[in-house]
Structures are given as structure tokens and as C-alpha cells.
Design a protein around this motif. Sequence first.
Motif, short mmCIF file in Angstrom:
data_model
loop_
_atom_site.label_atom_id
_atom_site.label_comp_id
_atom_site.label_asym_id
_atom_site.label_seq_id
_atom_site.Cartn_x
_atom_site.Cartn_y
_atom_site.Cartn_z
N LYS A 11 2.82 -10.60 4.36
CA LYS A 11 3.97 -9.81 4.58
C LYS A 11 3.41 -8.59 3.58
O LYS A 11 2.99 -8.34 2.79
CB LYS A 11 4.75 -10.66 3.43
CG LYS A 11 6.31 -11.81 3.70
CD LYS A 11 7.17 -12.00 3.32
CE LYS A 11 8.31 -10.64 3.35
NZ LYS A 11 9.67 -11.66 2.35
N ILE A 12 3.76 -7.13 4.97
CA ILE A 12 3.28 -6.16 4.35
C ILE A 12 4.20 -5.33 4.09
O ILE A 12 5.01 -5.29 4.94
CB ILE A 12 3.06 -5.00 5.87
CG1 ILE A 12 1.01 -6.51 5.88
CG2 ILE A 12 1.82 -4.29 4.79
CD1 ILE A 12 0.39 -6.42 6.94
N PHE A 47 1.09 -1.01 0.76
CA PHE A 47 -0.13 0.07 -0.64
C PHE A 47 0.64 1.07 -0.14
O PHE A 47 2.67 1.04 -0.06
CB PHE A 47 -1.47 0.36 1.80
CG PHE A 47 -1.78 -1.23 1.18
CD1 PHE A 47 -3.11 -1.79 0.83
CD2 PHE A 47 -1.03 -2.44 2.32
CE1 PHE A 47 -3.61 -2.43 1.27
CE2 PHE A 47 -2.16 -3.34 2.25
CZ PHE A 47 -3.47 -3.93 1.70
N GLY A 48 0.79 1.94 -0.62
CA GLY A 48 1.27 3.60 -0.19
C GLY A 48 1.15 3.49 1.33
O GLY A 48 0.30 3.56 1.42
N MET A 49 1.98 4.87 1.30
CA MET A 49 2.48 4.89 2.90
C MET A 49 1.93 6.48 3.02
O MET A 49 1.97 7.15 2.87
CB MET A 49 3.58 4.63 3.55
CG MET A 49 4.17 5.48 5.19
SD MET A 49 4.14 6.98 5.45
CE MET A 49 6.01 7.14 4.56
N GLU A 50 0.88 6.80 4.65
CA GLU A 50 0.43 8.32 4.38
C GLU A 50 1.47 8.12 6.06
O GLU A 50 0.69 7.97 7.15
CB GLU A 50 -0.81 8.15 4.92
CG GLU A 50 -1.25 9.68 4.84
CD GLU A 50 -2.59 10.26 5.03
OE1 GLU A 50 -3.63 9.29 5.56
OE2 GLU A 50 -3.55 11.11 4.91
N GLY A 54 -2.99 1.13 4.19
CA GLY A 54 -4.14 0.62 3.86
C GLY A 54 -4.98 0.76 5.37
O GLY A 54 -5.33 1.88 5.54
N PRO A 55 -5.36 -0.06 5.39
CA PRO A 55 -5.92 -1.10 7.14
C PRO A 55 -4.60 -0.75 7.70
O PRO A 55 -5.45 -0.71 8.89
CB PRO A 55 -6.34 -1.62 6.89
CG PRO A 55 -5.59 -2.71 5.44
CD PRO A 55 -5.50 -1.51 4.80
#
Length: 975
Positions: free
Chosen positions: A324-325, A255-258, A296-297
Motif C-alpha cells: 500500500k503506497i 514518500f513525499g510527492m514531486e 520515492g522510486p
Amino acid sequence: MNVSPEKPFQIIYSLFQFENFGYLFQSYIVQLDDNGATTLLSQNVSSKNVGEFATGLDETDYELVKLIDSYQKDVLLKKFNTRKISAADFFTRLLDPERGDTRQRELLTEYVQRINARILEKSENKHLYISGKDGDAAWRKVERMPHAVKVRFHLFRNETNTHYFPSLKYGEEKLEFQYQNALLICESPAWLLINDKLYHFEGNLDGKKLKPFLNKKFIPIPREMEQKYLQRFILPLLASHEVVARGYEIRKESFGMEAVLTLVENPGPLHADLFGNTDGNAAGPDIQVVLSFFYGPYEFKPDNFASPWHVSMSREGDCYVLHKIRRDNRLEKDVRSDIVSWGLDIGWGQVSRPRDEVIAWLQENRDRLGEKRIRVVQGRENRNVYYLGDSTINVSITDSEGADWFDVKITVFFGEYEIPFLKLKKYILQQKKEFVLPNGEIAIIPESWFSDYSELLQLIESDGPSSIRLKKHHLSLVDSLGRDSLASVVMSRRLEKLRDFEEIASYELPEGFAGDLRPYQKSGYDWLRFLNEYHLGGCLADDMGLGKTIQTLALLLSRQESGIKRPSLLVMPVSLLYNWVNEAEKFTPSLRLLIYAGTGREKNTERFEDYDLVLTSYGIVRLDIEILSLFGFDYVILDESQAIKNPGSITTQAVMQLNSRHRLILTGTPLENSAMDLWSQMTFINPGLLGNKSFFQKNYLTPIEKNRDEKAIQRLYATIKPFILRRHKSQVAEFLPAKTESIHFSTMTDDQADLYEKTKSKFRNLILRHIESEGLAKSQIVLLQGLNQLRQLANHPRMIDPLYQEDSGKFRDVFHKMETALSENHKILIFSSFVKHLDLFRHKIEGLGIPYAYLDGSTVRRAEEVQRFQENEEIRIFLISIKAGGVGLNLTSADYVFILDPWWNPAVEAQAVDRAHRIGQDKSVFIYKFITKNTVEEKILQLQSKKKALASELITTEEGFVKALTNEDIMALME
């Protein structure tokens, strides 16, 4: 039989098995035959005898030998044999798995493993072997494989259990290692020896993960141990290595990071204000700033970023799912580093600070946070709403001709709300930081306003409903206010003189000045007198060699002759003390000087009243600041003021506490590394000129160094221009003589001085005995030997003792002068009588990556070295042996000459100088002779003068100089 260093030899590093403890390295010197092959003739080498073979070794070899020494048996005994049992019993018990102390064995093993890892890291291009049992150090050659091995771990689940095993791949080939008599030389990181080939691994593999499989194909995991084994061993493995599974599902998610900063109110204890009061409005309760990374979540807190993957495990029916994230470690690190560099120590994810500090930080860094897409949110449970918008000030300054004050009008804007600055006056003066806006939001008055404007508010002459008046002598303060906004500033012609030097008057030189000032030096003196008249500090930043010292002495003498009774303080590096004394005695003999230095100094500032000038060092100021800060000086002058370029250093903080009517700094390099160097020095001479540190960073440092903002550069230049006078040598060349000589006196370090005195005492006694028994004529060899050793010690003790690790006063001073000259783009000839001395400089220069030319008696291609130096602008240093390069060379591209040690005959030095100062030279030449105080070098100078006529006619060699000495001369040399 020992290896001969006179015949071809080679250093090798040989592996041997130390009982059942593992594999260690030993260093050997091996004799080579006529074909360059190793022979059976070898010799163990350690730090004690490595110097015998220095010609065949490099710096890495010395480091490796030292590392190998650190795990020899005697060292291990000293370090780990705490019970003081015999060596045989210690190792027998320790290495016996059934009898030994397990924890002690683990500590010893870890220590040895660390040594092996460092040896393997440093020995990339070295000769590695395996020792034979018959003592053949070079029994089998070890080939160090250049590429890293890829490792993959496998999980194969069947009906009853799971098979777990690794596979290795070198390049495109599978690397067989099981049942291959493979040896794990090092575990952390893993180094594996297979059939005399040494392999390392990608990702710094822990050797313990391979060790179980050296003699087995796989590890079976029973079904009842499966969950525990997966959790304990496989998940950490999955995070850092490739895992192939059959019977399990591995899910990789991206996912993209925020990045999010959350503000959470803490109902913690109230903070005291500057006066110790616990007024809640002074600071308020803490706010906790929490940093989170959302993918993401999934929400993660900052961690040690050991792996780019976050791993977890879940179970779906009878099957285990390994998750694995992927996390963007680099981006997370950058975000955290940025936040820390902007002044908020977020640590590992959260920090608590008074809310005024937090809000001020957010306001100050709003643009940065937006650029980095770091979102700021307020906690849901917070009781208050904080104003996080823009806070700006508009400043309008008008100057009435003939009046003694400025009208200053300031308006504050919090977003859409316009607030007269005078409404904030009581808040700033009383250190109250919270201001309630009309809509009920709490605005925090920025911290910088308290430092930037509290002085303004305290200095105002009077105030009205919309403007304030300020005395004109606070020019720098008003000027900085004008630069803080788009205000236009109109100043009187009188004050504009500070921005334009054309109207500076000519001042009379003091009557007692024993010398002449060149035109540019007279201009500098006039400038110093002009600043003094307006009570402003200045920075004299002329090039090295242009006479900052003489201009300053003229100023100080003018103060004395004008009737000023209060002394001035001159602070400098300790190595310059004697040079200042010599110059003062020469040009301003009527100045009464006091050297306030040394361990025996009398710490009584009342003594200062009897002198015109007190000379001391930065180190003494640091030590004695409590008493020095209580004395009021006329001037405080800092020589080599780049010593205070770091605003956070102890030296800077101490110097800032000194009290004086006037301040002056001298430096050839006001800016060395960063624009922040200027802030500290300008703040010393004219406090407030460049605002506080935060203001300077925001308005100058960041725009200039990160954004290359030309307008910021121009504003900074315009601000400091009146207070810095800098002339380059090229600008004043027409006023300079063709050749300028000066002597720089260096002081030995404590260790150097101790060694010098011991050696001098030894040779003095030896020489006196020889003269008494053999006579003066037959004692010349011993005398020459002693003098040469003392000369070398005066340069650097490492010239006679390669293991000497401490510093040398002269080496340090020469390098400082060299760096200054290089920073001013000069080319330098460096002469020494000793090739060993030049070697020390070669080693240091090479370590810094500075190109240079070199010439001594062994140089074959002399003409090529000269041509390189003459024609290549990148090569600005030429190291030359005075014997080999004193004559016959044309080196007119150089304009600086360093004579590192005095030659017996000054005529030889003059010939060396003439390599640069000759027909074809279009620049003035500066010569620096470096002499170590209280050594034979100083005595040689005195004897040169005493025997000048004799030396110029007869003395051309060391032997000739010694023959010309009398008993009285010898006693003077050896005092």
C-alpha cells in the motif's frame, strides 16, 4: 376513509417488500390522535394529491414523493416493459431468477437502487416506518442511526485455506449483523436494517461486499484460488477499506510527492499558420507534455483518484505481500487543476500542443510552476534545446507638445540577450513564432506579444533604427504599453483631460429635448459629448434610478440635431424594450424609433436608414448577428451591459461583431463577480484598453483577486477612470427630488402567455354568459374571480398552479432589480396584494440565504419585524402584504419601494409608498411599479386614470372597483 387535512396529520415513508425484488418506500399521510401519535387511519400520497396536505409538508417532502412516484409499478412498466406484455406476466417473469431476463432484471434493480439511495439521502429528518402485512403503514418505527458504521475486513490464512469475513463497529460497540435477519435496504451505498435500526457506512461501502455474510460467518478461499482471489477481490478492497491480515504481510509506504512535467518532441505533422501555410517556423511540430507524480522510486500517472492508496501484490516464498503506497490525492488534484486552470488541458496526464504554445505557456506560468514546485524537464531524445527563461519588454514613451505622435522605444530581453524590438517586427507581423538566440537555443516569442504588439506595429506612423512613432489618437494603446513596463509616460495637457474631468466643457442640450436634466445628469451628458468628440467609448454606470436612460436619450437627440443621418442601435434585455420606448416618447419625441424584435421582425437592415434609433434585445443580436454586423451604426449602446461580462459567451462574441462609429454601455453594476467582468465591457467600448485576455489575467485579474495587490488595483482604476462615469445616489442626493416614481413593464414568458390567454378566453365567455342571463350586477362575483385569476397569472402562474415549473417574466424582472439594488446597498420595501406572491419571493430569497423581514395579516409580532428591518443593516428586504402593511408603519430606513401589482385604488399604493416616504426620511425614495404588458394589469392602470376622481373618493376595495365598471370597461379588461 381518507385522512382529513383539517385535523393533525403527518407524512411518513414506509418500507415494504416488493415480492422477491427487494425493499421499496411508499409515502403515506397518517392521521394523528390528540396526543400526536399515529393512528391506523392512513392514506397513500403521490404527486397527484400531495397538494391537499401542503400545510404539513416542506420542499423535501415534495421531492421525496416525486422520487417514490418514479418507481411505482406503472412507471416501471412504462420504462422497462419493452415487449408490452401484461403487468402480471412482466413482474412474474422478471422477478423469477430462472425464467426472467437477467440483464433486464439487473437494469431494473440498478434503477430502483438509485432511487432508494436518493430517498435515504434526503430523508434524514423524516419519519420512517416498516409497513405491516395488514396494511398498517406505521407498523414499526425505524430509527435512523446518526453515525456511520466502521467496517473492517479480515483475512486469516491457515494451512488449507483463507477465511475472509467483515466485522462492523458502531461507535465503540461491535455490531452483530450475521444471522440477525438483517436487511440490505440499499446496496450502493450500503444501508443495513437491523432490528428496526437503519445504519449507513463510512466510505460509501458497496453493499455487495456485505451481502454474502448476512447468513454466513466467513468465505473460505481455497489455496488453489488464493492468488486469483487476492488479485481480483482483496486488492481493490485494500485500496478503499481497512484490511486486517494474518498469514499475509501488508506493507504501507509513504514518500513525499514531486510533480514533473516532461517535454517530449513529437515528429508530427506540420501546423498551418493563420493563412493556411505550412511553414514549419510558424508553429513547428508538436511537443507532448507529460505529467508524472514521483513518490520515492515509484512513478504514477494521474488517475481518477478513487483511493488515497496504490495497491499491488508480490510473492516472497510461500507468503504474499500486499503493498500500500500512500498517494497525496488532494495535492495531485490541486497540481492537475492548477495546470488546467493556467491554460494547459493536461487531461489524465499528457497533452500534445504546438511547441510554440507549450513554450509560451511555460514562460507565462514559470512563477506559478516554481511556487507549486512543479519541475519541468526536457526529454532525453529531444533534438532541440528550448529557451525557457524570462522574456521581457522595456517600453519608453515620450510625447512632444504640439506634435501629433508619440515616440515609442521598445527593447526585448531573452535572459541575458538584449534584442531590439524592430528585429522581431517581421516575425510578429508574419506570425513566425520561433527565434534562434545567439547561443543556438530556440526562443518562442510569447503569444501575447502577437496580440498586444501586432496592432502597434501595424499602426506605426514611421519607424527608425531604435524607435517607432504612433498617432496620439491611439491613447489607450500607448497607455497600456506604458503600464506593461516601468516606462514613464509624459502626455500633453490636451490628452491629460481624459484623466481629469474638471476641464470638460459644457455642451448645449438639444433643442427638442422635452425635459430638464438635473445638474449631475447634465454633467453626465457633457461627459458623453466629450467622449464622442474624441471618438472614445464610455460606460455610464450611475446607480439604479439616477437617469442613465434620460442622459443617453439626450446624447442621441444631439446626434440627430447635429445632422447625423445614420441610426444608432440600442441593445438591452427584452424586458426593457417598452420602458425605453416610453421614456423616448416622453423626453425625445422627435427621435424616430424602430423596435427590431419578435418573431415577425422584418430582417432587412435597409429599413434602419429611415430611423434614428433601432431598439433590439441581446437575444435578437445573437440570432441575427450575420446581417446586423454588416450594417454601420452611429452608436451601438448596450443597456444592462453586464450581459456581456463573460468574454466566452455567445452573446459577447456576437455583440463584439457589431459595427459603429461610437460605442457606449449602460450598467448599474459594471463589476458583479470578478474583475474579468470589466475586461469584456471595456474591450467592447475601447478595444485594447485593458490588453488581451491573457494580459489582463496576468497583470490585473490574478494580482487583484488572488493576491489583493493594491498597486494592481490602482493601475486598473487609473486606466478605466476616464471611460467610466459612476455616481451613487448618496453623492447626488441634494439634486434629487424627495420621491421618484417609474413604471417597469414586464413581458410574459411564452408558457405564461399561453396560460394567460387560455384563462382569459375561458372567463370572458363565462362572464359574457352571466351578464347576458343574470345581468351585470349579479355577475360581479364571477367577474372578480376572473380578474383575480388573471392578475395572479400576470404575476406568476404558480400562484394558481403549484405544479407550474416555468418562469414568470415579472418575477424575473423584479429579482433582477432587487439584486441590482442590493448590490448598491439599498434597503427595499416589496408590496404585493397577494400573500401567495410574497411566498414565492420568500422561498427564492431563503434559498439564496438572504435575510429579510416579513409582514402579512397573520403576522403577530408586527412591531418586532419593523424594528428588525429598521435597525439591522443586514436585513435589506421587507416583504409586505399591501392590506396588512399599507398603513401604520414607519419604515424610513428603506429608500426603494417595489409595488409588485397594481391595486384597484391608487391611493392605497400611495399609502404603501408613504411607509418610506414620510417625516424622518433623510434619503430620496425611488418607487418602481411592475406591470405585465398585455394583461389585465395594464388595463387596470388605464381604468385607474379614467376613473381617477371616482376611485379617490369611493373605490377602496375590489368589490367597489368592480361595481364601478361598465359593460365597456369589462370588455376592455377582457380584450
